[in-house]
Scaffold this motif. Structure first.
Motif, short mmCIF file in Angstrom:
data_model
loop_
_atom_site.label_atom_id
_atom_site.label_comp_id
_atom_site.label_asym_id
_atom_site.label_seq_id
_atom_site.Cartn_x
_atom_site.Cartn_y
_atom_site.Cartn_z
N ALA A 234 47.23 -37.68 -50.02
CA ALA A 234 48.39 -37.11 -49.71
C ALA A 234 48.26 -36.24 -49.64
O ALA A 234 47.75 -35.52 -49.73
N PRO A 235 48.98 -35.41 -47.96
CA PRO A 235 49.34 -33.61 -47.25
C PRO A 235 49.19 -32.52 -48.44
O PRO A 235 48.66 -32.50 -48.14
N ALA A 236 49.91 -33.36 -49.15
CA ALA A 236 50.84 -32.18 -50.13
C ALA A 236 49.58 -32.27 -51.23
O ALA A 236 49.75 -30.97 -50.48
N GLN A 237 49.50 -33.09 -51.63
CA GLN A 237 48.14 -33.44 -52.37
C GLN A 237 46.81 -32.51 -51.92
O GLN A 237 46.25 -31.82 -53.18
N ALA A 238 46.86 -32.83 -51.36
CA ALA A 238 45.20 -32.09 -50.07
C ALA A 238 45.63 -30.37 -50.33
O ALA A 238 44.73 -29.76 -50.22
N GLU A 239 46.78 -30.30 -49.65
CA GLU A 239 47.43 -28.85 -49.79
C GLU A 239 47.10 -27.90 -51.18
O GLU A 239 46.66 -26.21 -51.50
N VAL A 240 47.45 -29.33 -52.01
CA VAL A 240 47.70 -28.07 -53.62
C VAL A 240 45.90 -27.94 -53.86
O VAL A 240 45.75 -26.45 -54.59
N VAL A 241 45.60 -29.19 -53.36
CA VAL A 241 43.68 -28.34 -54.19
C VAL A 241 43.42 -27.36 -53.52
O VAL A 241 42.51 -26.83 -53.21
#
Length: 260
Positions: A234-241
């Motif tokens: 998801a967008p927020a998960q990808a941003e964490v990585v």
């Protein structure tokens, strides 16, 4: 153009176009005096946008919201956004082909057999950190298997040594499961969610201190190479990585760290 011409232009059936009309996703032009509906460039762009959003995994309700917002935007702006999306897809395809070329070369020189799978040590590690209900863990496993299959022998040995140590450490497994849990909680969040930065910083801190402390990325290492692997998040998960990767790279390349 008529509905059949529009459908043919985008490679779909007229039934698909009518379905999008029925679901309220694609605006339906009014009938002309002759009884036909006439579709124009903006309709074609809207249909192309719907198809792409569906490919990316958005629901029709989510796609409907995007298309509704597009109605207030100028056509050149929408076309520029589509062009940027195509450019990103092109970069991802080049990266994937480069990775495939490496695997193909290994298959041709005999270092990768047709029945080969991830190395036993990696499989053992994945069993230890397995969190069946976690989509984040499943994504991470896929990434590790791919990295393992494409690493040069010395790098693979070093990676497996690291993974073996982690698998033997209950605290590391517990920390990994907690990370997956927090990452899963961001499945419906936006990239600007206030939980993103703290989670990324926590992951970076732990990784540098306990996992990657002996690693020194080479000058050609580019965090952008991770992008194709983020498609399933998801967008927020990808941003964490992304954020964690940038922090890790900066800290590992810090001269103060390299002197320790």
């Amino acid at each position: 153009m008529r509905i059949g011409e529009l459908a043919a232009l985008l490679g779909v059936s007229t039934r698909t176009v009518r379905y999008y009309h029925h679901q309220g996703v694609l605006p339906e032009p009014p009938r002309l005096a002759n009884g036909y509906r006439e579709y124009g460039m903006r309709d074609a762009v809207a249909l192309a946008r719907v198809r792409r959003l569906v490919e990316l995994g958005l629901s029709l309700d989510e796609a409907r919201d995007v298309i509704a917002e597009d109605r207030s935007r100028e056509l050149p702006e929408i076309l520029a956004e589509i062009d940027a999306d195509l450019a990103a897809q092109e970069r991802e395809i080049h990266l994937r082909r480069a990775r495939l070329a490496e695997v193909l070369a290994r298959a041709e020189d005999g270092t990768l057999g047709p029945d080969d799978t991830a190395s036993p040590d990696l499989v053992a590690f994945l069993r230890v950190v397995d969190v069946p209900a976690s989509t984040s863990a499943a994504w991470d496993r896929d990434l590790l298997v791919l990295v393992d299959s494409m690493s040069a022998a010395p790098d693979r040995e070093r990676t497996l040594t690291m993974l073996d140590a982690l698998a033997a450490d209950p605290a590391a497994a517990e920390h990994g499961q907690e990370f997956y849990r927090r990452l899963d909680e961001l499945a419906d969040a936006e990239p600007g969610d206030p939980r993103v930065a703290p989670l990324a910083e926590s992951l970076a801190d732990y990784s540098v201190e306990h996992v990657l402390h002996d690693l020194r990325p080479g000058p050609g290492w580019d965090p952008q190479q991770l992008e194709p692997f983020l498609e399933g998040l998801a967008p927020a998960q990808a941003e964490v990585v992304r954020h964690a990767t940038r922090l890790i790279a900066a800290r590992l390349n810090d001269p103060k760290m390299q002197s320790t």
